[in-house]
Design a protein around this motif. Sequence first.
Motif, PDB file in Angstrom:
ATOM      1  N   ASP A 128      31.338 -15.555 -31.487  1.00  0.00           N
ATOM      2  CA  ASP A 128      30.828 -14.983 -30.320  1.00  0.00           C
ATOM      3  C   ASP A 128      31.545 -15.431 -29.016  1.00  0.00           C
ATOM      4  OD1 ASP A 128      27.958 -13.852 -30.628  1.00  0.00           O
ATOM      5  OD2 ASP A 128      28.064 -15.871 -31.909  1.00  0.00           O
ATOM      6  N   ASP A 131      34.782 -11.308 -23.920  1.00  0.00           N
ATOM      7  CA  ASP A 131      34.775 -10.679 -22.867  1.00  0.00           C
ATOM      8  C   ASP A 131      35.916 -11.056 -21.811  1.00  0.00           C
ATOM      9  OD1 ASP A 131      32.744  -9.182 -23.722  1.00  0.00           O
ATOM     10  OD2 ASP A 131      31.261 -10.413 -22.521  1.00  0.00           O
ATOM     11  N   VAL A 146      34.016 -16.041 -22.721  1.00  0.00           N
ATOM     12  CA  VAL A 146      32.705 -16.785 -22.930  1.00  0.00           C
ATOM     13  C   VAL A 146      32.618 -17.220 -24.488  1.00  0.00           C
ATOM     14  CG1 VAL A 146      31.301 -15.848 -20.983  1.00  0.00           C
ATOM     15  CG2 VAL A 146      31.269 -14.638 -23.488  1.00  0.00           C
ATOM     16  N   ALA A 148      29.576 -17.044 -26.070  1.00  0.00           N
ATOM     17  CA  ALA A 148      28.146 -16.584 -25.664  1.00  0.00           C
ATOM     18  C   ALA A 148      27.047 -17.185 -25.967  1.00  0.00           C
ATOM     19  CB  ALA A 148      28.162 -15.042 -26.153  1.00  0.00           C
ATOM     20  N   ASN A 149      27.081 -17.687 -27.337  1.00  0.00           N
ATOM     21  CA  ASN A 149      25.606 -18.436 -27.686  1.00  0.00           C
ATOM     22  C   ASN A 149      25.589 -19.953 -27.300  1.00  0.00           C
ATOM     23  OD1 ASN A 149      24.332 -16.471 -29.092  1.00  0.00           O
ATOM     24  ND2 ASN A 149      25.375 -16.965 -30.866  1.00  0.00           N
ATOM     25  N   ARG A 151      26.402 -20.664 -24.256  1.00  0.00           N
ATOM     26  CA  ARG A 151      26.287 -20.490 -22.836  1.00  0.00           C
ATOM     27  C   ARG A 151      27.409 -21.179 -21.753  1.00  0.00           C
ATOM     28  NH1 ARG A 151      22.394 -18.354 -26.105  1.00  0.00           N
ATOM     29  NH2 ARG A 151      20.389 -17.841 -24.979  1.00  0.00           N
ATOM     30  N   VAL A 179      22.242 -15.026 -23.838  1.00  0.00           N
ATOM     31  CA  VAL A 179      23.704 -15.384 -23.907  1.00  0.00           C
ATOM     32  C   VAL A 179      24.321 -15.111 -22.977  1.00  0.00           C
ATOM     33  CG1 VAL A 179      23.506 -14.840 -26.505  1.00  0.00           C
ATOM     34  CG2 VAL A 179      23.967 -13.107 -24.832  1.00  0.00           C
ATOM     35  N   TRP A 180      25.490 -15.691 -22.800  1.00  0.00           N
ATOM     36  CA  TRP A 180      26.297 -15.545 -21.359  1.00  0.00           C
ATOM     37  C   TRP A 180      27.471 -14.606 -21.954  1.00  0.00           C
ATOM     38  CZ3 TRP A 180      28.080 -20.344 -18.013  1.00  0.00           C
ATOM     39  CH2 TRP A 180      26.609 -20.964 -17.618  1.00  0.00           C
ATOM     40  N   GLU A 181      27.731 -13.415 -20.924  1.00  0.00           N
ATOM     41  CA  GLU A 181      28.812 -12.494 -21.178  1.00  0.00           C
ATOM     42  C   GLU A 181      29.430 -12.169 -20.037  1.00  0.00           C
ATOM     43  OE1 GLU A 181      26.452 -10.407 -24.887  1.00  0.00           O
ATOM     44  OE2 GLU A 181      25.966  -9.526 -22.843  1.00  0.00           O
TER      45      GLU A 181
END
Length: 417
Positions: A128, A131, A146, A148-149, A151, A179-181
């Motif tokens: 993950d 971006d 990121v 993502a998982n 954060r 999740v952060w993206e």
Amino acid sequence: MNDPNGLVFVDGVYHLFFQTNPEGVEWGNMSWGHATSPDLLTWTEHDVALRFSEQEAVFSGSVVVDHGNTSGLGDGDAPPLVALYTSHYEVGSPRAGTQAQSLAWSTDGGMTWRRYPGNPVLCRQSADFRDPKVFGHPTGWVMVAVEANHRQVVLYRSDDLLAWEHLSTFGPLGSTEGVWECPDLFELPVDGGPQTAWVLVVSLGAGGPAGGSGTQYFVGDFDDRTFTPLPGDTGRWLDVGPDHYAAVSFDNTGDRRIMIGWASNWAYARRTPTPTWRSSMSLAREVSLRRSPGGRPVLHQDPVLPDDLLQHRLAVPAGVRSTLTLTTDEGRDPLVLTVDAGADRITLDRSRCGDVTFSPDFPTVVEAPLPDRDGAVDVLVVVDASVVEVYALDGALTLTAQVFPSAPLTTLGVDAA
Ligand code: FRU
């Protein structure tokens, strides 16, 4: 479409790349679509710029103008355009299950792209990691991406856009439900300067201000390695509406900082009632940092606007509650905006505006506090077919929402109490 990707201004032309499925209106076969505009208002769509393959989906990323040809990928004439994007490796690829950052470049002003043979250029063996948003900095190129998982936003630097070294990791902080993206990081003058501050933007797959996905930002400092938020800054919403996601800014626009967001929400994006197309972008917005009356630097957003859109400006005096109702010619499908300058609240009710049945998450009444201010509340409402954008307090508060009325929303009524 979903996220805007690779926003870049080159030789008088704005390029918008975007997540798209070249083969349907459902998310999948992720590729970079491409459109260009001379003015951020009228767009011409071009061939798909980066196409998926059986082993690789092309996820979100960014484009920079490599002015010094630091990558060595230029052909001696104009500086190359360099894209950093996420390779999402599919089953069948030796890297299946990971996401890593890859490079592509263009020597014809963004019309055609070649993938770098040494891809991926940055891999952390993570499922993950995605971006990448790259920007030029006195110390070299800086990338924010990121995990993502976790954060987290991870920061890297490079001299040539090819070899990357880790600088620091930011987060979790602020909203961590989703999740952060799609991060972004940029510097802006505060109140026109000379003092500046840095803005870190990060989107969240869930837990947004109106339910579902949303975008938060932090104001702080970047010391060439680490982003540190101002004391007490635990994040604010970039837009308090339901439909503003994955907003990032253009590269190479000089002193102007211009952002575009995806005008949808992962809670129902796959189900919107538009059989031949799906999703659109917000208007382009020029952003600036200004101190609120309380002294905090706040992001203001100012839309790039054509003259022929239905737009309405009003000022709601202190203590007054004003209600704006937009309907079709025949008075149907009301969309109701209430600006309450007594209770310090703004609400948007789309629950009776046209088709709302396609998802239980859609017919929302969005409510947000009005931030610090001196005096009246100025409001600008822009209706662009299926996207309504509200800008209050000189763009210190924005609210973006999709609507699917049975006919265009052409009629406006205003009541004050
Ligand atoms: C955000 C996102 C990104 C990813 C892309 C895939 O909307 O999930 O994190 O790169 O969409 O389409």
